[in-house]
Scaffold this active site. Structure first.
Site, short mmCIF file in Angstrom:
data_model
loop_
_atom_site.label_atom_id
_atom_site.label_comp_id
_atom_site.label_asym_id
_atom_site.label_seq_id
_atom_site.Cartn_x
_atom_site.Cartn_y
_atom_site.Cartn_z
N LYS A 116 0.76 -1.23 -0.06
CA LYS A 116 0.09 -0.15 0.01
C LYS A 116 0.80 1.22 -0.12
O LYS A 116 0.55 2.42 -0.57
CB LYS A 116 -1.07 0.09 1.22
CG LYS A 116 -2.04 -1.04 1.14
CD LYS A 116 -3.07 -0.96 2.04
CE LYS A 116 -4.23 -1.61 2.26
NZ LYS A 116 -3.96 -3.15 1.80
N GLU A 200 -3.18 6.81 7.63
CA GLU A 200 -4.08 7.77 6.71
C GLU A 200 -4.80 8.66 7.63
O GLU A 200 -5.34 7.88 8.56
CB GLU A 200 -4.67 6.95 5.87
CG GLU A 200 -3.82 6.36 4.89
CD GLU A 200 -4.79 5.52 3.64
OE1 GLU A 200 -4.05 5.14 2.60
OE2 GLU A 200 -5.94 5.38 4.02
N HIS A 235 -15.13 -4.09 7.28
CA HIS A 235 -14.44 -3.67 6.15
C HIS A 235 -14.66 -4.79 4.96
O HIS A 235 -13.98 -4.80 4.16
CB HIS A 235 -12.87 -3.82 6.29
CG HIS A 235 -12.46 -2.76 7.48
ND1 HIS A 235 -12.79 -1.47 7.41
CD2 HIS A 235 -12.04 -3.20 8.75
CE1 HIS A 235 -12.24 -0.89 8.21
NE2 HIS A 235 -11.79 -1.54 9.16
N ARG A 297 -6.97 -7.90 -9.90
CA ARG A 297 -7.83 -9.12 -10.19
C ARG A 297 -9.19 -9.09 -10.52
O ARG A 297 -9.72 -7.70 -10.54
CB ARG A 297 -7.81 -10.29 -9.09
CG ARG A 297 -8.33 -9.56 -7.78
CD ARG A 297 -8.41 -10.79 -6.73
NE ARG A 297 -8.40 -9.72 -5.30
CZ ARG A 297 -9.73 -9.37 -5.16
NH1 ARG A 297 -10.78 -9.38 -5.81
NH2 ARG A 297 -9.68 -8.64 -3.69
#
Length: 615
Positions: A116, A200, A235, A297
């Site tokens: 990430k 973040e 999530h 994907r």
């Protein structure tokens, strides 16, 4: 076009890929573990090869076994589906090294987007807007805490190698940061072998917006518009839709263009998804939507994009992997209608969404105009404890958002599954939540209102009365006699709990003691009542019948033995659960029809108790 394709996956995505490959005349090869020997994808494929024991780490995650199966079957290409090895750059490279075609992006693209922090830096360099945060290499806890303070709470700590909601912690106060960081790093190390994290800014009204992108080996990259996946639980996506509610043309153009730039920055080929997080506090605005990550994907939710564009994305994958250019240019793609997808899982929302395993004795999907079911199981299949408990993806298309929502609700309400528990009723409630109806869902909705959504609704009086009369008409309800004065009510068992229901009409002499009723996505078992409310079922006075097929694992009484009300008679094992059958009243064991180890069918007479002495 590829001529022979091995699908390195299982379940609904394997079946989905096989259907398109068959339409294109491509020979298909399935792989399966011990647990999947009788699975639907195995039966659908032209060839099926066993690759190991049930645990995925010993079968579907072992790249060497997948490659050996491809060589054995003479497969030309490998499609990884999603999950398992689909985003494993080393496996993708091994496929290329073996001289096979990899139906997916090049390994370097997977690697570029796999971490990430590196991906976020790459996106910044490509002019893609990114969430404010810290991406540095300094992982000292004190330094990370200082950076979190600069960003401003609340913040998200995210494992750089994370995914699927793992390795992520929300921190709302500075005093909680150290513990959350340590917990996140432990989980990241255990799950991904990498404890490195980034930080973040946490968006207070977050919406999850993602864009479907596609590239080919000729340098072409297009987008197929956006999806909204904001309805999530821990999530994990629950319901997805396309397009995103509240997305105006200018914002769509800005976000989709950013997604194309992101794909071009990593020389992308094949199907991919650029995921963004949006601050929805003032609606969707281009200056408040930031890059989050890329999934290299095909996505679980790809059918909603297929529905609104009229394209088969698996066909696109196979054509691109075969070296062909993209089937459509950007100007040839347009949005038509609205689509929604719900993930139907074998889980029990009333018990904290615990997985529900066992045999799907009843499996009936509801259907509506514009409806589609993607599944990897059939009635009679086993829900295994080894894999993701998804039963199906339920997809609806309508000319408007509300039409798609209502059609999806109809399909879920009319779904009947038993005895495995599902989240269908939870999904129905979610579709009817005022925020979802208004199209203003953020990712925290289920966290706030999940308890109410998970509470199972009771069956309606109308459904109960109808099911009760089926029992009366098909069998002998205890105390209900032919040619006798009509009774107004009678006791029944609803999933083991005694209830009193109204009765009308007359019964027949055909023995029957159970029936199923389905409503709003839930299925219950209604059984004829017996006197004590224990786990067995009695027909007439003192006749103990098997409530379902099973195995007698213990017998506690003998013929002629005196028993008291509530005394244990025998134990039946059915659906991986033990059911204790007890005496309905004081009396004597007049008949004992079974012994330990016996297999019995539903409604088989097990024991008969009579009042007083034996007859």
């Amino acid at each position: 076009m590829i001529r022979s394709l091995l699908i390195a996956n299982r379940g609904e995505i394997a079946c989905r890929i096989i259907r398109t490959a068959r339409r294109l005349g491509v020979r298909t090869v399935a792989v399966y573990s011990d647990a999947d020997a009788g699975a639907l994808h195995v039966r659908l494929a032209d060839v099926a090869i066993h690759i190991g024991p049930a645990p995925a780490r010993e079968s579907y995650l072992v790249g060497e076994r997948i490659l050996a199966a491809a060589r054995q079957a003479g497969a030309e290409a490998i499609h990884p589906g999603y999950g398992f090895l689909s985003e494993n750059a080393e496996f993708a490279q091994a496929v290329f090294d073996a001289g096979l075609v990899w139906v997916g992006p090049k390994p370097h693209s997977i690697t570029a987007m796999g971490l990430k922090d590196a991906a976020k830096q790459l996106m910044q360099d490509a002019g893609v807007p990114t969430t404010p945060g810290y991406l540095g290499a300094n992982q000292d806890p004190a330094h990370l805490a200082a950076e979190a303070g600069k960003i401003g709470y609340p913040v998200l700590i995210k494992a750089v190698a994370g995914g699927g909601g793992k390795g992520m912690r929300l921190v709302e106060r500075a005093e909680d940061f150290a513990d959350a960081l340590a917990s996140c790093q432990r989980e990241a190390a255990a799950s991904f072998g990498n404890a490195h994290v980034l930080i973040e800014k946490y968006i207070l009204s977050p919406r999850h917006i993602e864009v479907q992108v596609f590239g080919d080996s000729h340098g072409n990259v297009v987008h197929l518009f956006e999806r909204d996946c904001s309805l999530q639980r821990r999530h994990q996506k629950v319901i997805e839709e396309a397009p995103a509610p509240g997305m105006d043309a200018a914002t769509r153009e800005a976000v989709c263009a950013a997604a194309v730039r992101a794909a071009k920055a990593v020389d992308y080929e094949g199907a991919g998804t650029i995921e963004f997080i949006a601050d929805g506090s003032e609606g969707l605005r281009a200056d408040r939507i930031w890059f989050m990550e890329m999934n290299t994907r095909l996505q679980v939710e790809h059918p909603v994009t297929e529905a609104i564009t009229g394209q088969d994305l698996v066909e696109w994958q196979l054509r691109v992997a075969s070296g062909e250019p993209l089937p459509k240019t950007q100007d040839e793609l347009a949005i038509q209608g609205w689509a929604m997808e719900a993930r139907l899982y074998a889980e029990d929302p009333a018990k904290g969404f615990l997985p529900s395993i066992g045999r799907l004795e009843v499996l009936r999907f509801g259907m509506a105009d514009g409806g589609r079911i993607d599944t990897g199981v059939q009635e009679g299949a086993e829900v295994s404890p080894f894999y993701d408990p998804m039963i199906a993806k339920v997809i609806a298309l309508g000319s408007t958002r509300d039409m798609a929502r209502q059609r999806l609700g109809t399909m879920l309400r009319e779904t009947a599954i038993w005895p495995v528990k599902t989240n269908a009723a939870f999904l129905v409630k979610a579709l009817e939540h005022p925020d979802f109806v208004a199209g203003t869902v953020d990712t925290g909705l289920i966290g706030r209102d999940g308890a109410a959504l998970a509470e199972p609704p009771p069956p309606s009086e109308r459904a109960l009365a109808g099911a009760a009369m089926k029992l009366v008409q098909r069998g002998l309800v205890p105390g209900f006699r032919l040619n006798a004065p009509p009774r107004r009510t009678a006791p029944f068992l609803l999933d083991g709990d005694t209830i009193e229901l109204p009765l009308t009409g007359q019964g027949s002499a055909v023995p029957a003691t159970t029936t199923l009723l389905s409503e709003n996505g839930q299925t219950w078992e209604l059984a004829a009542w017996r006197r004590d409310g224990a786990h067995g079922v009695t027909a007439g006075d003192g006749a103990i019948l098997a409530p379902m097929p099973g195995k007698v694992i213990a017998v506690a009484v003998r013929e002629g033995e005196a028993v008291t009300r509530g005394q244990k008679l025998l134990t039946l094992e059915a659906m991986k659960m033990e059911h204790t059958l007890t005496a309905p009243f004081d009396g004597t064991v007049a008949e004992l029809k079974v012994s330990a180890g016996a297999q019995v069918q539903v409604e088989a007479l097990l024991v008969r108790i009579v009042e007083g002495g034996s007859d």
